[in-house]
Design a protein around this motif. Structure first.
Motif, PDB file in Angstrom:
ATOM      1  N   THR A 140       0.823  -1.219   0.000  1.00  0.00           N
ATOM      2  CA  THR A 140       0.000   0.000   0.000  1.00  0.00           C
ATOM      3  C   THR A 140       0.857   1.269   0.000  1.00  0.00           C
ATOM      4  O   THR A 140       0.334   2.362   0.204  1.00  0.00           O
ATOM      5  CB  THR A 140      -0.934   0.018   1.225  1.00  0.00           C
ATOM      6  N   TYR A 142       2.531   2.966  -2.457  1.00  0.00           N
ATOM      7  CA  TYR A 142       2.201   3.936  -3.503  1.00  0.00           C
ATOM      8  C   TYR A 142       0.830   4.563  -3.224  1.00  0.00           C
ATOM      9  O   TYR A 142       0.664   5.787  -3.275  1.00  0.00           O
ATOM     10  CB  TYR A 142       2.215   3.237  -4.859  1.00  0.00           C
ATOM     11  N   LEU A 143      -0.143   3.744  -2.900  1.00  0.00           N
ATOM     12  CA  LEU A 143      -1.482   4.241  -2.607  1.00  0.00           C
ATOM     13  C   LEU A 143      -1.460   5.191  -1.413  1.00  0.00           C
ATOM     14  O   LEU A 143      -2.096   6.257  -1.432  1.00  0.00           O
ATOM     15  CB  LEU A 143      -2.422   3.069  -2.324  1.00  0.00           C
ATOM     16  N   LEU A 146      -0.011   8.537  -2.391  1.00  0.00           N
ATOM     17  CA  LEU A 146      -0.961   9.265  -3.229  1.00  0.00           C
ATOM     18  C   LEU A 146      -2.009   9.978  -2.374  1.00  0.00           C
ATOM     19  O   LEU A 146      -2.317  11.157  -2.583  1.00  0.00           O
ATOM     20  CB  LEU A 146      -1.659   8.305  -4.191  1.00  0.00           C
ATOM     21  N   THR A 203       2.508  -1.825  -4.951  1.00  0.00           N
ATOM     22  CA  THR A 203       1.121  -1.567  -5.330  1.00  0.00           C
ATOM     23  C   THR A 203       0.234  -2.703  -4.828  1.00  0.00           C
ATOM     24  O   THR A 203       0.717  -3.815  -4.541  1.00  0.00           O
ATOM     25  CB  THR A 203       0.968  -1.438  -6.856  1.00  0.00           C
ATOM     26  N   THR A 204      -1.049  -2.441  -4.737  1.00  0.00           N
ATOM     27  CA  THR A 204      -1.978  -3.399  -4.147  1.00  0.00           C
ATOM     28  C   THR A 204      -2.264  -4.592  -5.042  1.00  0.00           C
ATOM     29  O   THR A 204      -2.721  -5.634  -4.570  1.00  0.00           O
ATOM     30  CB  THR A 204      -3.315  -2.704  -3.829  1.00  0.00           C
ATOM     31  N   GLU A 214      -3.632   2.580  -8.437  1.00  0.00           N
ATOM     32  CA  GLU A 214      -2.842   3.721  -7.992  1.00  0.00           C
ATOM     33  C   GLU A 214      -2.645   4.721  -9.131  1.00  0.00           C
ATOM     34  O   GLU A 214      -2.715   5.933  -8.919  1.00  0.00           O
ATOM     35  CB  GLU A 214      -1.482   3.249  -7.457  1.00  0.00           C
ATOM     36  N   GLU A 215      -2.383   4.208 -10.328  1.00  0.00           N
ATOM     37  CA  GLU A 215      -2.227   5.079 -11.487  1.00  0.00           C
ATOM     38  C   GLU A 215      -3.553   5.756 -11.835  1.00  0.00           C
ATOM     39  O   GLU A 215      -3.597   6.949 -12.151  1.00  0.00           O
ATOM     40  CB  GLU A 215      -1.733   4.276 -12.688  1.00  0.00           C
TER      41      GLU A 215
END
Length: 260
Positions: A140, A142-143, A146, A203-204, A214-215
């Motif tokens: 998690t 990157y998320l 963000l 990333t998840t 995330e992107e």
């Protein structure tokens, strides 16, 4: 023999053409936004995008949250490719030129209820808080960054104009949705071609039609910032006469004292 697409090639093939078409339409159409006011708002958004996004990418790239394919970029400044910095400029222009086609305005005073401001600020800070907690996990990471990065901007924008944004929600949603969907497609294609690679580790693993969530969230949040920022900037300019100057405020206080 085919020439592999580069990051700069993505700009030339997918960003500049619709940007130029939308800009021409905004310039030509009487009902579209154009002129000093909307373009100055766009200029402010570009400056803020570069300033606020630069530390974000230069933190995540060396952490290997994402990286770029061999030969896909010309060179980097700090850890970020120059094409990425160029995108910080091009995306606001693309999104703004689409927004200009569907002006979002409402006849509403700058004075909005305090509870609405508190809800807006609280919502943005809650998002940032959730993000802070998620940065502690690997999948998690990157998320989390963000959300942590997005929350403060949302708190500022919603705290200032949540009531107004709700009043113009339909054109605002259209202004956000169309460029977001388009950039999702471009991002998905670039990932498929190996122009940039998103880490599986940070990333998840959840995707939206093959695009990491995330992107998808990144393009959604950045377009939210741009559209909300310009809409509220023009609202402020339209209503700035409602804000009394210091001399006017002192005159009003003096008049009130005389009446009492």
């Amino acid at each position: 023999m085919t020439v592999p697409l580069t990051y700069f090639g993505v700009h030339l093939a997918f960003i500049l053409p619709p940007l130029l078409i939308l800009g021409w339409l905004a310039f030509r159409r009487d009902r579209a936004w154009w002129g000093v006011r909307p373009l100055s708002g766009l200029g402010i958004m570009i400056g803020l995008a570069v300033v606020y996004t630069t530390p974000f990418t230069n933190h995540l790239i060396p952490e290997s949250v994402w990286w770029y394919g061999e030969g896909a970029v010309v060179t980097t400044i700090w850890y970020t490719p120059i094409e990425e910095y160029l995108f910080f400029v091009l995306q606001p222009i693309l999104t703004a030129f689409w927004l200009f086609q569907i002006p979002a305005t409402a006849d509403r005073s700058l004075a909005i209820p305090l509870t609405h401001r508190l809800i807006g600020v609280g919502g943005g800070l809650l998002i940032a808080g959730i993000g802070w907690l998620l940065t502690g996990g690997t999948s998690t990471y990157y998320l989390g960054w963000l959300l942590l990065w997005s929350g403060p901007i949302l708190a500022i924008q919603w705290g200032f104009g949540l009531t107004y944004l709700w009043g113009v929600r339909r054109p605002v949603l259209v202004a956000i949705a169309v460029p977001t969907l388009y950039l999702w497609i471009v991002d998905r294609l670039a990932i498929e071609l190996g122009i940039w690679v998103i880490s599986d580790t940070y990333t998840t693993g959840y995707t939206l039609l093959g695009l990491p969530i995330e992107e998808a969230l990144f393009f959604l949040m950045t377009n939210v910032f741009i559209v909300q920022g310009i809409v509220m900037y023009l609202w402020l300019l339209d209503r700035i006469h409602e804000v009394p100057t210091l001399s006017q405020a002192l005159t009003r206080v003096g008049a009130s004292a005389d009446e009492s």
